[in-house]
Design a protein around this motif. Structure first.
Motif, PDB file in Angstrom:
ATOM      1  N   ILE A  96       0.814  -1.219   0.000  1.00 53.76           N
ATOM      2  CA  ILE A  96       0.000   0.000   0.000  1.00 53.76           C
ATOM      3  C   ILE A  96       0.846   1.267   0.000  1.00 53.76           C
ATOM      4  O   ILE A  96       0.673   2.144  -0.857  1.00 53.76           O
ATOM      5  N   VAL A 128      -1.618   6.472  -6.355  1.00 50.47           N
ATOM      6  CA  VAL A 128      -3.063   6.424  -6.157  1.00 50.47           C
ATOM      7  C   VAL A 128      -3.627   7.830  -5.996  1.00 50.47           C
ATOM      8  O   VAL A 128      -4.692   8.160  -6.541  1.00 50.47           O
ATOM      9  N   VAL A 136      -8.025   3.903  -6.582  1.00 50.95           N
ATOM     10  CA  VAL A 136      -7.208   2.743  -6.231  1.00 50.95           C
ATOM     11  C   VAL A 136      -7.234   1.781  -7.407  1.00 50.95           C
ATOM     12  O   VAL A 136      -8.315   1.447  -7.920  1.00 50.95           O
ATOM     13  N   VAL A 147      -5.767   5.352   0.580  1.00 51.97           N
ATOM     14  CA  VAL A 147      -5.974   4.131  -0.199  1.00 51.97           C
ATOM     15  C   VAL A 147      -7.123   3.324   0.395  1.00 51.97           C
ATOM     16  O   VAL A 147      -8.016   2.845  -0.313  1.00 51.97           O
ATOM     17  N   LEU A 207     -11.278   2.378  -1.327  1.00 51.22           N
ATOM     18  CA  LEU A 207     -11.613   1.028  -1.766  1.00 51.22           C
ATOM     19  C   LEU A 207     -13.092   0.927  -2.125  1.00 51.22           C
ATOM     20  O   LEU A 207     -13.942   1.416  -1.388  1.00 51.22           O
TER      21      LEU A 207
END
Length: 378
Positions: free
Chosen positions: A25, A32, A38, A84, A88
């Motif tokens: 990540i 991102v 993402v 991040v 999602l």
């Protein structure tokens, strides 16, 4: 004595999450942010590990984990990058609503679609918003929604939105809205502050007709359902904030321990060491309040609402302090994009804006105490 220690199985899950956060990540966090979404590969990996289905019911092929387990997993994942995690796709905050209302006919109708296609659902909770620009008018066949919402997470990516508010007759309702209809638009805006990959946007309703069949809850059922949903969301969001605090604390500690001035490490200067100590204490206090709230909410205690508000309030306050401090401890480097702390500070401010400022949470908690809705344990 209350124990927050995870089981061996949970500990392994948390370790996997922490390793994934650092190895997968954090290295792509800037990418991102630049792309404001993402990437599919990251989403797929997290999905395969089960991290996207923590809150979802088992009947929905979810893990249906206890809040205390989820809190510690989310801390670990957000240690990589909060933005991040907030970007999602999937049920998002609505996962808590689905968990509590999993057998409703409307949700059951969309169950397979949501599981197989990984559709995204935004949650617009207006039941406790004083000056909303959204109006819901009761009609003969249902309701009509009109107006523009405040910015909410995942709006730009959403396929559906769950709207909770009072109609023009003062009756609380929770409605299911298909966002892909002509009368519904999303204004993604230009949110440059932080959480740029979170799909934050305003939902524009242009006299959207909602039939009675699309009501997920009404009257007292709606109030109770949304209150329970709100408690869970506060705990989960506060847990994510603790993860970001831990990241900022560790980064600032490592930076100051590795830099020298006047022949000694920066960390040894009293002003710096005191600030690091304050950051560590704020982070640990916030973590313990989150875990305490998780147990209270899952245990159905009458202190659940107060505990969840207290956890999020302290997490907000601590998050801003810790991320601001990290930037200051890095000096000029704190504002340079090659270092992650400036991004974390921006993400922190955006997070607090999205999930209720401290003053709003204090007002809500005070009203709860004064109305006798819960015990006065603070």
């Amino acid at each position: 004595m209350t124990s927050f220690l995870p089981t061996d199985e949970e500990r392994e899950f948390i370790e996997v999450a922490k390793g994934f956060a650092l190895e997968k990540i954090r290295p792509i966090a800037r990418e991102v942010e630049d792309n404001r979404i993402v990437n599919d590969k990251m989403v797929k990996e997290l999905e395969e590990l089960g991290f996207l289905s923590r809150e979802m019911p088992e009947e929905w092929e979810g893990l249906e984990l206890p809040l205390i387990s989820q809190a510690q997993i989310l801390q670990a994942l957000s240690y990589g990058d909060l933005a991040v995690i907030q970007g999602l796709p999937g049920a998002g905050d609505a996962a808590s609503f689905i968990r509590l209302q999993k057998d409703h006919p409307i949700l059951s109708l969309h169950k397979e679609e949501l599981i197989q296609s990984n559709k995204t659902i935004a949650l617009l909770d207006l039941l406790e918003v004083a000056n909303s620009q959204i109006t819901i008018e009761k009609t003969e066949n249902g309701w009509m929604i009109d107006g523009v919402s405040q910015p909410i997470r995942l709006a730009s990516f959403a396929d559906y939105v769950i709207v909770a508010a009072k109609d023009n007759e003062g009756v609380p309702v929770v409605l299911w809205v298909d966002i892909y209809q002509d009368q519904v638009k999303v204004d993604s805006g230009d949110y440059r502050l932080g959480l740029l990959a979170s799909g934050t946007g305003k939902i524009i309703f242009d006299q959207v007709q909602i039939s009675k069949q699309l009501a997920l809850a009404e009257a007292e059922d709606a109030v109770k359902l949304m209150a329970d949903t709100r408690n869970r969301i506060r705990v989960l969001q506060a847990a994510k904030q603790v993860g970001l605090m831990e990241a900022a604390l560790d980064y600032a500690t490592e930076y100051t321990a590795g830099r020298k001035a006047f022949g000694q490490e920066i960390a040894k200067f009293q002003g710096v060491s005191f600030r690091i100590a304050d950051m560590a204490m704020e982070t640990r206090i916030a973590a313990h309040l989150v875990w305490e709230a998780a147990l209270a909410v899952d245990g159905g205690k009458n202190t659940a609402a107060g505990s969840s508000i207290r956890a999020l309030y302290r997490a907000h306050r601590s998050l801003r302090f810790v991320t601001d401090s990290a930037v200051q401890l890095l000096g000029g480097h704190g504002y340079v994009q090659e270092y992650p702390v400036e991004k974390w500070m921006r993400d922190a401010q955006a997070q607090v804006t999205l999930y209720g400022r401290e003053r709003e949470l204090l007002i809500e908690r005070g009203e709860q105490i004064l109305s006798g809705a819960i015990g006065v344990t603070v």
